[in-house]
Design a protein around this motif. Structure first.
Motif, PDB file in Angstrom:
ATOM      1  N   ASP A 193      -8.612   5.402  -3.212  1.00 27.50           N
ATOM      2  CA  ASP A 193      -8.247   6.809  -3.378  1.00 27.50           C
ATOM      3  C   ASP A 193      -8.118   7.500  -2.030  1.00 27.50           C
ATOM      4  O   ASP A 193      -7.171   8.262  -1.791  1.00 27.50           O
ATOM      5  N   GLN A 194      -9.059   7.235  -1.134  1.00 31.14           N
ATOM      6  CA  GLN A 194      -9.018   7.852   0.192  1.00 31.14           C
ATOM      7  C   GLN A 194      -7.845   7.304   1.007  1.00 31.14           C
ATOM      8  O   GLN A 194      -7.131   8.064   1.671  1.00 31.14           O
ATOM      9  N   GLU A 195      -7.650   5.991   0.951  1.00 28.57           N
ATOM     10  CA  GLU A 195      -6.579   5.393   1.743  1.00 28.57           C
ATOM     11  C   GLU A 195      -5.213   5.835   1.238  1.00 28.57           C
ATOM     12  O   GLU A 195      -4.303   6.124   2.028  1.00 28.57           O
ATOM     13  N   ALA A 196      -5.044   5.898  -0.085  1.00 28.55           N
ATOM     14  CA  ALA A 196      -3.761   6.316  -0.653  1.00 28.55           C
ATOM     15  C   ALA A 196      -3.428   7.747  -0.252  1.00 28.55           C
ATOM     16  O   ALA A 196      -2.270   8.065   0.058  1.00 28.55           O
ATOM     17  N   ALA A 197      -4.428   8.625  -0.262  1.00 31.63           N
ATOM     18  CA  ALA A 197      -4.202  10.018   0.135  1.00 31.63           C
ATOM     19  C   ALA A 197      -3.774  10.095   1.598  1.00 31.63           C
ATOM     20  O   ALA A 197      -2.869  10.861   1.965  1.00 31.63           O
ATOM     21  N   ALA A 198      -4.404   9.292   2.454  1.00 32.90           N
ATOM     22  CA  ALA A 198      -4.047   9.278   3.875  1.00 32.90           C
ATOM     23  C   ALA A 198      -2.637   8.734   4.079  1.00 32.90           C
ATOM     24  O   ALA A 198      -1.885   9.231   4.928  1.00 32.90           O
ATOM     25  N   ILE A 199      -2.259   7.740   3.295  1.00 29.77           N
ATOM     26  CA  ILE A 199      -0.913   7.164   3.400  1.00 29.77           C
ATOM     27  C   ILE A 199       0.133   8.204   3.003  1.00 29.77           C
ATOM     28  O   ILE A 199       1.156   8.366   3.670  1.00 29.77           O
ATOM     29  N   ARG A 200      -0.117   8.912   1.915  1.00 33.70           N
ATOM     30  CA  ARG A 200       0.831   9.944   1.469  1.00 33.70           C
ATOM     31  C   ARG A 200       0.943  11.058   2.498  1.00 33.70           C
ATOM     32  O   ARG A 200       2.039  11.579   2.751  1.00 33.70           O
ATOM     33  N   ALA A 201      -0.167  11.424   3.102  1.00 37.49           N
ATOM     34  CA  ALA A 201      -0.142  12.496   4.101  1.00 37.49           C
ATOM     35  C   ALA A 201       0.638  12.075   5.348  1.00 37.49           C
ATOM     36  O   ALA A 201       1.370  12.885   5.938  1.00 37.49           O
ATOM     37  N   ALA A 202       0.502  10.820   5.737  1.00 31.97           N
ATOM     38  CA  ALA A 202       1.168  10.334   6.949  1.00 31.97           C
ATOM     39  C   ALA A 202       2.558   9.797   6.677  1.00 31.97           C
ATOM     40  O   ALA A 202       3.346   9.622   7.614  1.00 31.97           O
ATOM     41  N   LYS A 240       0.824  -1.205   0.000  1.00 29.23           N
ATOM     42  CA  LYS A 240       0.000   0.000   0.000  1.00 29.23           C
ATOM     43  C   LYS A 240       0.863   1.261   0.000  1.00 29.23           C
ATOM     44  O   LYS A 240       0.570   2.234  -0.707  1.00 29.23           O
ATOM     45  N   LEU A 241       1.924   1.241   0.797  1.00 28.88           N
ATOM     46  CA  LEU A 241       2.805   2.411   0.874  1.00 28.88           C
ATOM     47  C   LEU A 241       3.416   2.720  -0.481  1.00 28.88           C
ATOM     48  O   LEU A 241       3.356   3.862  -0.966  1.00 28.88           O
ATOM     49  N   LEU A 242       4.015   1.727  -1.115  1.00 34.18           N
ATOM     50  CA  LEU A 242       4.718   1.961  -2.378  1.00 34.18           C
ATOM     51  C   LEU A 242       3.757   2.303  -3.506  1.00 34.18           C
ATOM     52  O   LEU A 242       4.053   3.165  -4.349  1.00 34.18           O
ATOM     53  N   PHE A 243       2.608   1.666  -3.560  1.00 29.61           N
ATOM     54  CA  PHE A 243       1.617   2.002  -4.595  1.00 29.61           C
ATOM     55  C   PHE A 243       1.082   3.414  -4.380  1.00 29.61           C
ATOM     56  O   PHE A 243       0.896   4.171  -5.344  1.00 29.61           O
TER      57      PHE A 243
END
Length: 246
Positions: free
Chosen positions: A173-182, A146-149
């Protein structure tokens, strides 16, 4: 599948059965593990032994061969960040007494793949976990995937398998945005019930994500997540400075 490809894939399955927790196999045990007839497997093992990719360590026993060390040395020499990252992974495992791993995003093929390229030895303390220990990891159900994608802005594969009732709980889309933010990905029981993982990026010059560094642990121990997050971030911060990042 053509016969040459089938032969190569069979050899790859055999080689991937060896890891830090299982450095040697008996023919009968490996046949059961791979669900292959012993006669078929014996032929593959003998061929790999002749090439030097495996070596015999006793009657009906096999271990990885020296030729693989030569190949891996050539690969690691092409990745100047690998040695420091590997040292950081092992130090993190010792300091947290958890299973630590390194994973990369391979975009050389038709579909991006997340590959676990190194991990610490399991069983240092407490129960063993499924962890992110297989060579190819599911992008939608592993913290490193998930992190790398998410960091590379990639969509998840269409109709990915559902491993547990908790697999991919949120719209991507929501989870990826949260991962990038964190700058952090966390999974809980998504690949294997009872196992959770955390992953953060290792960044090089220019801030590019070189790989993911993570920890796997029993889900019931996620109550210590904040401390583990701090340990992960400190490890990657120090590693980034060592690699020349600022």
């Amino acid at each position: 599948m053509s016969r040459p490809l089938q032969t190569v894939m069979s050899a790859v399955r055999v080689l991937e059965a060896f890891d830090a927790d299982r450095t040697e196999w008996r023919l009968s045990e490996l046949a059961e593990f791979l669900d292959l007839p012993t006669s078929t497997l014996h032929e593959t093992l003998e061929t790999l032994s002749v090439t030097g990719l495996l070596q015999k360590t006793g009657r009906g026993r096999y271990a990885l061969g020296w030729r693989l060390l030569k190949l891996s040395s050539a690969l690691y020499s092409s990745l100047p960040w690998y040695g420091p990252a590997h040292d950081t992974m092992n130090a993190l495992a010792r300091g947290t007494r958890r299973l630590a791993f390194l994973a990369v995003l391979d975009q050389s093929g038709p579909q991006p793949q997340v590959l676990c390229i190194a991990r610490s030895v399991q069983g240092r303390e407490g129960d063993e976990v499924e962890g992110e220990t297989r060579f190819q990891l599911p992008a939608h159900a592993s913290a490193s995937g998930k992190l790398l994608f998410a960091l590379h802005g990639l969509p998840l594969p269409n109709h990915p398998p559902r491993y547990t009732a908790y697999t991919s709980p949120s719209p991507w889309d929501q989870e990826a945005a949260a991962i990038r933010a964190a700058d952090l990905a966390v999974t809980q029981d998504e690949w294997s019930l009872g196992t959770s993982s955390l992953a953060v990026p290792v960044r090089g010059l220019g801030g590019e994500a070189l790989c993911a560094l993570g920890l796997s642990l029993p889900t019931d121990q996620l109550r210590g997540r904040e401390l583990l997050e701090r340990r992960l971030r400190r490890a990657t911060h120090d590693l980034g400075w060592e690699l020349g990042g600022r």
